[in-house]
Scaffold this active site. Structure first.
Site, PDB file in Angstrom:
ATOM      1  N   SER A   6      54.202  24.956  55.565  1.00 39.51           N
ATOM      2  CA  SER A   6      55.650  24.922  55.329  1.00 39.51           C
ATOM      3  C   SER A   6      56.367  24.654  56.642  1.00 39.51           C
ATOM      4  O   SER A   6      55.824  24.913  57.716  1.00 39.51           O
ATOM      5  CB  SER A   6      56.124  26.266  54.789  1.00 39.51           C
ATOM      6  OG  SER A   6      56.142  27.230  55.823  1.00 39.51           O
ATOM      7  N   ASP A   7      57.593  24.139  56.565  1.00 41.77           N
ATOM      8  CA  ASP A   7      58.414  24.143  57.768  1.00 41.77           C
ATOM      9  C   ASP A   7      58.754  25.614  58.067  1.00 41.77           C
ATOM     10  O   ASP A   7      58.611  26.481  57.206  1.00 41.77           O
ATOM     11  CB  ASP A   7      59.684  23.303  57.593  1.00 41.77           C
ATOM     12  CG  ASP A   7      60.214  22.817  58.950  1.00 41.77           C
ATOM     13  OD1 ASP A   7      59.891  23.449  59.977  1.00 41.77           O
ATOM     14  OD2 ASP A   7      60.946  21.822  58.980  1.00 41.77           O
TER      15      ASP A   7
END
Ligand SMILES: *[C@@H]1O[C@H](CO)[C@@H](O)[C@H](O)[C@H]1NC(C)=O
Ligand SMILES: *[C@@H]1O[C@H](CO)[C@@H](O)[C@H](O)[C@H]1NC(C)=O
Ligand SMILES: *[C@@H]1O[C@H](CO)[C@@H](O)[C@H](O)[C@H]1NC(C)=O
Length: 766
Positions: free
Chosen positions: A289-290
């Site tokens: 994920s960011d």
């Protein structure tokens, strides 16, 4: 990754306090020498295949322990000889200190800082992209071996630079899907390639999947922005670079973005993650994920009612690793609530472990393995620093050169005025996601070294790039120009103008910079050269149209050696060959078009002009692919087919009906190949680099692009020398179009190939 800044600072402080500033020992698991009992674990057995080792390891972990492997600061399991591992490091254009996994110390005080990606992309040289990746991964491994870096680097950024205002456009290879795809695959190969198949030198990560290119425009934030994207634009604009990273570059990771695409957060969309990346493209690696984007989709987007649901939906969609702490905190409760199964968690951590196995993290002391000899003396080598200089020279774009005013001849310049806010900048030259460079050569230093016989008058003119009326030294600047034989203005931007979290609202040079350029030009006694240092484009039509401005160069953020590269080009020690990787629109474009409108294609009914050279037909300041040389090149077409025939099976519907396009998923499409042979001649008197661009214009079906880059090839030619370029075209891959539903089609009828001024018609028929 702003939300995580505090967290990363804490991490950094902690590393400093616990390990001292100059660590010596690499971080690794399965230290069989230190602890012989570990030798009995299959997961530590290097002769076994990765799959068996991962299975063995996962089988030994408790459910509680598994939770620790879902997050970037991965947990330690002492009884199994597994130390904590920090997944987050960055190497966008050199080993970076952004990300808590890497830091510099007295042992390795800096690393080679290559130009910011947008300038490297302007070289249109795939071999250079790979060479930079190799140099960066060598320095990264060297730093890992002395405990200063991780092995997993969340670079490159291959989002399409869709809107000229985007603050992160500087990090990307530009607006063209083909260039971005080639950049991604080439840079990733350079970073990752090891001697043994399947092994990784370091693990790269292509980010941010997908349709992410709004950071903060007039208060609209990436954390909550919903990108409304058509299936067609997703297929032929936003996704190609990611596909190429995975399929052609074998990248070990893809990062999903903060934004939503069509109402779903990308990290919680099973079609995008499990479906496309893992399923269609067959990713061998992990999806991350960011930073804090799982928390963001719960807290800021309110996409799920509970944190457990957010944990469950992201992992079940195909997310393997959370940059952040959220999945570590809520996944166990999600399992206990029956929303997530342990099998899903096993899949996620297995992908993470498999990547670490391929990196050798579970192979014992890395100093005894491949890359084990690399150390501090392999960082900032002369060869790597020369490559940083070469990359800057190859990327710099000469946009205007009236009357062949450039190159300059130092012997004719008694007095040189160097004016503007960026004349003597250091860190500005690096752009963002930077590291501490080996050293700097500023523009002023570069010009001073080359013009040793000239008197140099250096006047910044403004306090900084904001160039406010406060501290504006217009008179001093004009006086210098009035005395000088040549005036070089060095203006543009820095991270205060365009960066992560900051999009621009207009395309004019900041503050009083236009006034500075115009007034200095009027006052100048001699030749005026305008140098623009920036990531994104500017509307400099006022200078383009001003006869008194003889030359204009765009130098991107040119990296640690930027000043030397600028001087080499101005004085003709190097012949410029960079080409613009983005369209330079006039200010009126951004006055008309909201940044948040994701549509690539024009809409004549509302006057929406479309975006990038593939669709936009309005006025430009400079066009994609523009760039001059100190010599001239001529192209000649040697060989290209006039007809490509598709043989369809008997009974195919298009044989009687006469279709406008064919579905490329069908069997006729295999091995439909042809070559285009071109001769290129350097007809001028200087040696130089030259990129041959081959575009094509398809028939007007399915709202196709007006033209599209089909291939590019860079070559270097001596004066009067000729070279040959062959483009191998795979018709279904390279010439197919996305239809309105996002399916690949091959248009039938007349296609036009373009190379420079050459045009060649090619009929594709059944
Ligand atoms: C590692 O695996 C190989 C292949 O199965 C096996 O022959 C060897 O004995 C194993 N090594 C150890 C230390 O268990
Ligand atoms: C230019 O920058 C360098 C590096 O920061 C500095 O040492 C030098 O004094 C500066 N030169 C001028 C004229 O300001
Ligand atoms: C180019 O040369 C012509 C003729 O000498 C001159 O009139 C013109 O001003 C020059 N233009 C520039 C931009 O230097």
């Amino acid at each position: 990754m702003e939300k995580a800044v505090l967290y990363s600072l804490l991490g950094l402080l902690c590393l400093v306090c616990l390990r001292g500033v100059s660590s010596q020992n690499p971080n690794f698991a399965c230290d069989v020498e230190g602890n012989p009992t570990l030798a009995s674990f299959d997961f530590c057995n290097r002769t076994l295949d990765v799959g068996s080792r991962v299975k063995d390891l996962v089988g030994r972990l408790t459910l509680q322990e598994k939770m620790g492997f879902l997050v970037n600061k991965a947990g330690a399991v002492g009884r199994l000889g597994i130390p904590s591992y920090e997944w987050w490091s960055e190497a966008l254009h050199g080993v970076s200190y952004v990300g808590p996994g890497t830091h510099f110390s007295s042992l390795v005080p800096g690393a080679t800082s290559f130009p910011q990606v947008i300038l490297t992309a302007a070289s249109f040289n795939t071999a250079l992209f790979t060479a930079i990746g190799k140099a960066v991964s060598t320095e990264a491994r060297a730093m890992y071996n002395v405990g200063l870096a991780g092995l997993t680097f969340w670079s490159p950024n291959v989002n399409i630079f869709r809107d000229p205002r985007w603050g992160r456009g500087q990090e990307t290879p530009g607006e063209d899907p083909l260039l971005s795809s080639k950049y991604g695959a080439s840079y990733v190969s350079g970073l990752q390639e090891a001697d043994e198949p399947g092994k990784l030198k370091v693990a790269a990560c292509c980010k941010h999947y997908t349709a992410y290119d709004v950071d903060n425009w007039k208060g609209i934030q990436r954390y909550t922005f919903n990108a409304v994207v058509s299936k067609q634009d997703l297929e032929d604009t936003f996704n190609p670079p990611f596909k190429s990273c995975v399929v052609d570059g074998n990248v070990a990771s893809v990062m999903c973005s903060y934004n939503q695409v069509n109402g779903k957060p990308t990290c919680a969309d099973p079609d995008l993650l499990a479906g496309t990346i893992r399923g269609d493209w067959n990713l061998n690696g992990y999806i991350v994920s960011d930073c804090d984007s799982v928390e963001v989709l719960y807290n800021d987007q309110h996409y799920t009612k509970t944190p457990e649901e957010a944990a469950a939906i992201t992992i079940k969609s195909g997310l393997d690793l959370d940059c952040g702490t959220f999945l570590g905190q809520h996944s166990l409760a999600a399992i206990q609530a029956g929303k997530l199964s342990e099998v899903d968690v096993d899949r996620a951590i297995s992908n993470n472990f498999a990547t670490q196995m391929r990196l050798g993290f579970f192979d014992g002391n890395p100093r005894q393995l491949a890359f084990g000899k690399l150390g501090p003396s392999d960082v900032c080598t002369k060869a790597n620093q020369d490559l940083a200089l070469e990359a800057a020279r190859q990327g710099i774009v000469l946009l205007k050169n009236s009357n062949d005013s450039l190159p300059l001849h130092p012997s004719n310049i008694a007095t040189l005025a160097v004016i503007g806010p960026n004349i003597n900048v250091t860190k500005t030259m690096l752009g963002n996601y930077e590291g501490t460079p080996c050293k700097y050569t500023t523009p002023l230093q570069g010009l001073t070294a080359t013009s040793s016989n000239s008197k140099i008058l250096a006047v910044p003119g403004c306090t900084d790039v904001a160039c406010s009326a406060n501290g504006f030294q217009l008179d001093a600047a004009k006086q210098a120009a009035a005395k000088a034989d040549v005036t070089v203005l060095i203006v543009g931007a820095d991270q205060s103008v365009e960066r992560e979290g900051v999009d621009r609202t207009d395309l004019n040079l900041p503050g009083q910079q236009n006034v500075l350029v115009q007034e200095v030009t009027k006052a100048a006694k001699g030749l005026v050269v305008l140098v623009i240092m920036s990531g994104g484009p500017f509307d400099v039509s006022f200078a383009k149209d001003d006869d008194r401005v003889s030359a204009i160069l765009w130098v991107g953020y040119p990296g640690e050696a930027g000043g030397a590269a600028i001087a080499d080009i101005l004085y003709g020690k190097y012949n410029p060959s960079g080409r613009l990787p983005v369209t330079w629109y006039p200010q009126s474009f951004v006055d008309k078009v909201p940044m948040t409108d994701m549509r690539m294609r024009p809409d004549p009914s509302t006057g929406y002009p479309g975006r990038t050279y593939r669709f936009y037909t309005g006025d430009v300041v400079y066009a994609f692919g523009d760039g001059l040389s100190y010599t001239d090149f001529n192209h000649e077409l040697i060989q290209a087919p006039q007809v490509v025939s598709v043989s369809l099976e008997e009974g195919h519907a298009c044989l009687d009906q006469g279709c406008t396009s064919l579905d490329v998923a069908e069997s006729w499409c295999r091995k439909l190949l042809f070559d285009v042979h071109l001769k290129v001649e350097n007809i001028g008197s200087r040696a130089g680099g030259h990129t041959v661009f081959m575009y094509y214009t398809p028939p007007n079906v399915h709202n196709a692009p007006r033209k599209h880059l089909l291939g590019f090839e860079k070559l270097h030619l001596q004066p009067k020398a000729t070279g040959k370029v062959v483009f191998g075209v795979d018709v279904c891959k390279d010439m197919s179009l996305a239809d309105e539903a996002g399916n690949r089609k091959l248009a039938l009828g007349s296609h036009v190939l373009h190379v420079g001024n050459l045009k060649h018609s090619l009929v594709i028929g059944v």
